[in-house]
Scaffold this motif. Structure first.
Motif, PDB file in Angstrom:
ATOM      1  N   GLY A   1       0.607  -0.712  -0.033  1.00  8.14           N
ATOM      2  CA  GLY A   1      -0.185   0.239   0.199  1.00  8.14           C
ATOM      3  C   GLY A   1       1.195   1.228   0.171  1.00  8.14           C
ATOM      4  O   GLY A   1       0.510   2.135   0.397  1.00  8.14           O
ATOM      5  N   ILE A   2       2.303   1.203  -0.437  1.00  9.61           N
ATOM      6  CA  ILE A   2       3.080   2.682  -0.347  1.00  9.61           C
ATOM      7  C   ILE A   2       2.451   3.245  -2.279  1.00  9.61           C
ATOM      8  O   ILE A   2       3.138   2.101  -3.346  1.00  9.61           O
ATOM      9  N   ASP A   3       2.810   4.507  -1.361  1.00  9.91           N
ATOM     10  CA  ASP A   3       3.108   4.865  -3.026  1.00  9.91           C
ATOM     11  C   ASP A   3       3.447   5.404  -3.877  1.00  9.91           C
ATOM     12  O   ASP A   3       5.276   4.986  -2.833  1.00  9.91           O
ATOM     13  N   LEU A   4       3.818   5.353  -5.033  1.00 10.06           N
ATOM     14  CA  LEU A   4       5.072   5.845  -6.288  1.00 10.06           C
ATOM     15  C   LEU A   4       5.161   6.782  -6.466  1.00 10.06           C
ATOM     16  O   LEU A   4       3.989   7.286  -7.134  1.00 10.06           O
ATOM     17  N   ASP A   5       6.280   8.036  -5.691  1.00 12.72           N
ATOM     18  CA  ASP A   5       6.398   8.904  -5.441  1.00 12.72           C
ATOM     19  C   ASP A   5       7.895   9.014  -5.670  1.00 12.72           C
ATOM     20  O   ASP A   5       9.252   8.621  -4.350  1.00 12.72           O
ATOM     21  N   GLY A   6       8.309   9.929  -6.182  1.00 14.41           N
ATOM     22  CA  GLY A   6      10.017  10.133  -6.557  1.00 14.41           C
ATOM     23  C   GLY A   6       9.758  12.113  -6.341  1.00 14.41           C
ATOM     24  O   GLY A   6      10.657  12.342  -7.594  1.00 14.41           O
ATOM     25  N   GLU A   7       9.328  12.342  -5.903  1.00 15.88           N
ATOM     26  CA  GLU A   7       9.467  13.806  -6.060  1.00 15.88           C
ATOM     27  C   GLU A   7      11.006  14.582  -5.800  1.00 15.88           C
ATOM     28  O   GLU A   7      11.473  15.230  -6.349  1.00 15.88           O
ATOM     29  N   GLU A   8      11.174  13.728  -4.638  1.00 14.27           N
ATOM     30  CA  GLU A   8      13.271  14.076  -4.735  1.00 14.27           C
ATOM     31  C   GLU A   8      13.792  13.919  -6.198  1.00 14.27           C
ATOM     32  O   GLU A   8      14.813  14.531  -6.002  1.00 14.27           O
ATOM     33  N   ALA A   9      13.856  12.976  -7.076  1.00 18.55           N
ATOM     34  CA  ALA A   9      14.124  12.927  -8.554  1.00 18.55           C
ATOM     35  C   ALA A   9      14.307  13.903  -8.939  1.00 18.55           C
ATOM     36  O   ALA A   9      15.057  13.926  -9.723  1.00 18.55           O
ATOM     37  N   LEU A  10      13.315  15.064  -9.064  1.00 17.73           N
ATOM     38  CA  LEU A  10      12.509  15.535  -9.661  1.00 17.73           C
ATOM     39  C   LEU A  10      13.616  17.023  -9.471  1.00 17.73           C
ATOM     40  O   LEU A  10      14.028  18.299  -9.969  1.00 17.73           O
ATOM     41  N   ASN A  11      13.872  16.946  -8.058  1.00 18.59           N
ATOM     42  CA  ASN A  11      15.036  17.653  -7.072  1.00 18.59           C
ATOM     43  C   ASN A  11      16.454  17.642  -7.291  1.00 18.59           C
ATOM     44  O   ASN A  11      17.588  18.668  -7.463  1.00 18.59           O
ATOM     45  N   ILE A  12      16.774  16.843  -7.533  1.00 19.13           N
ATOM     46  CA  ILE A  12      18.271  16.351  -7.904  1.00 19.13           C
ATOM     47  C   ILE A  12      18.706  17.288  -9.283  1.00 19.13           C
ATOM     48  O   ILE A  12      19.682  18.169  -8.498  1.00 19.13           O
ATOM     49  N   VAL A  13      18.772  17.970 -10.452  1.00 13.48           N
ATOM     50  CA  VAL A  13      19.031  19.398 -10.882  1.00 13.48           C
ATOM     51  C   VAL A  13      18.928  20.537 -10.222  1.00 13.48           C
ATOM     52  O   VAL A  13      20.155  21.578 -10.488  1.00 13.48           O
ATOM     53  N   TRP A  14      18.406  21.190  -9.590  1.00 11.55           N
ATOM     54  CA  TRP A  14      17.652  22.065  -9.278  1.00 11.55           C
ATOM     55  C   TRP A  14      18.779  21.898  -7.596  1.00 11.55           C
ATOM     56  O   TRP A  14      20.076  23.344  -7.705  1.00 11.55           O
ATOM     57  N   ASN A  15      19.141  20.979  -7.240  1.00  9.56           N
ATOM     58  CA  ASN A  15      20.091  21.562  -5.630  1.00  9.56           C
ATOM     59  C   ASN A  15      21.199  21.160  -6.474  1.00  9.56           C
ATOM     60  O   ASN A  15      22.337  21.668  -5.776  1.00  9.56           O
ATOM     61  N   ALA A  16      21.205  20.984  -7.585  1.00 14.82           N
ATOM     62  CA  ALA A  16      22.601  20.456  -7.486  1.00 14.82           C
ATOM     63  C   ALA A  16      22.806  21.766  -8.438  1.00 14.82           C
ATOM     64  O   ALA A  16      24.242  22.381  -7.984  1.00 14.82           O
ATOM     65  N   HIS A  17      22.418  22.995  -9.026  1.00 11.22           N
ATOM     66  CA  HIS A  17      22.558  24.444  -9.199  1.00 11.22           C
ATOM     67  C   HIS A  17      22.558  24.813  -7.908  1.00 11.22           C
ATOM     68  O   HIS A  17      23.568  25.463  -8.124  1.00 11.22           O
ATOM     69  N   VAL A  18      22.367  25.041  -7.508  1.00  6.34           N
ATOM     70  CA  VAL A  18      22.047  25.425  -6.057  1.00  6.34           C
ATOM     71  C   VAL A  18      23.875  24.936  -5.339  1.00  6.34           C
ATOM     72  O   VAL A  18      24.222  26.334  -4.650  1.00  6.34           O
ATOM     73  N   MET A  19      23.357  23.846  -5.052  1.00  9.75           N
ATOM     74  CA  MET A  19      25.148  23.736  -4.596  1.00  9.75           C
ATOM     75  C   MET A  19      26.005  24.314  -5.314  1.00  9.75           C
ATOM     76  O   MET A  19      27.128  23.907  -5.186  1.00  9.75           O
ATOM     77  N   ALA A  20      26.235  24.113  -6.661  1.00 12.03           N
ATOM     78  CA  ALA A  20      26.951  24.935  -7.865  1.00 12.03           C
ATOM     79  C   ALA A  20      27.222  26.034  -7.802  1.00 12.03           C
ATOM     80  O   ALA A  20      28.113  26.794  -7.893  1.00 12.03           O
ATOM     81  N   THR A  21      26.452  26.719  -7.515  1.00 11.34           N
ATOM     82  CA  THR A  21      25.917  28.447  -8.063  1.00 11.34           C
ATOM     83  C   THR A  21      26.064  29.116  -6.505  1.00 11.34           C
ATOM     84  O   THR A  21      26.279  30.185  -6.507  1.00 11.34           O
ATOM     85  N   GLY A  22      25.098  28.417  -5.417  1.00 12.36           N
ATOM     86  CA  GLY A  22      25.140  28.972  -4.229  1.00 12.36           C
ATOM     87  C   GLY A  22      23.597  29.871  -4.300  1.00 12.36           C
ATOM     88  O   GLY A  22      23.229  30.679  -3.210  1.00 12.36           O
ATOM     89  N   LYS A  23      23.046  29.438  -5.597  1.00 10.02           N
ATOM     90  CA  LYS A  23      22.009  30.500  -6.311  1.00 10.02           C
ATOM     91  C   LYS A  23      20.598  29.715  -6.476  1.00 10.02           C
ATOM     92  O   LYS A  23      21.123  28.649  -6.655  1.00 10.02           O
ATOM     93  N   GLN A  24      19.479  29.703  -6.315  1.00 16.70           N
ATOM     94  CA  GLN A  24      18.299  29.348  -6.804  1.00 16.70           C
ATOM     95  C   GLN A  24      18.303  30.141  -7.735  1.00 16.70           C
ATOM     96  O   GLN A  24      18.683  30.820  -8.614  1.00 16.70           O
TER      97      GLN A  24
END
Length: 139
Positions: free
Chosen positions: A76-99
């Motif tokens: 009965g577990i939902d199949l949800d990969g919200e965090e997978a959609l944030n990989i590139v977003w988070n990498a950008h923040v880590m690399a640039t320090g900017k949103q």
């Protein structure tokens, strides 16, 4: 247009997961599917790897053969990969320090074509269109 999370259009207009026939499977397996839930489900599928992704894009009902889908039907577990959609977003923040700017991506959901424009809560119609998923989730 820049696509959400740098997925290169995978789930967006013209991408393989934007096809209207793909709206039924996440609704069946997660017991409903908002637009955000649809995005998160696509992230989950992309994270399963190329083989599972290509199999399900070719035949949405083949989702029933993915081992983690079969396990989620039991647990009965939902199949949800919200965090997978944030990989590139988070990498950008880590690399640039900017949103990323608020207008860095646009999501447009295609209208359902006549073939897949049906009530996803109609168990009989879902079973007709997605028999293997229905056997796992709707019985």
């Amino acid at each position: 247009m820049t696509t959400h999370a740098g997925l290169g259009g995978v789930g967006y207009p013209g991408g393989p997961l934007s096809r209207d026939r793909f709206r039924g499977p996440p609704h069946a397996v997660n017991g409903g599917c908002s637009d955000a839930g649809f995005d998160y489900f696509r992230g989950w599928l992309i994270a399963r790897g190329r083989e599972a992704f290509e199999r399900v894009v070719a035949d949405p009902d083949a989702l029933a053969e993915v081992p983690s889908v079969r396990a989620s039907a039991t647990d009965g577990i939902d199949l949800d990969g919200e965090e997978a959609l944030n990989i590139v977003w988070n990498a950008h923040v880590m690399a640039t320090g900017k949103q990323l700017p608020a207008d860095a991506f646009t999501i447009r959901y295609p209208e359902l074509g006549p073939t897949w424009d049906f009530d996803f809560d109609d168990r009989g119609e879902t079973a007709r269109r997605l028999p293997r998923l229905a056997a796992l989730y709707l019985d």
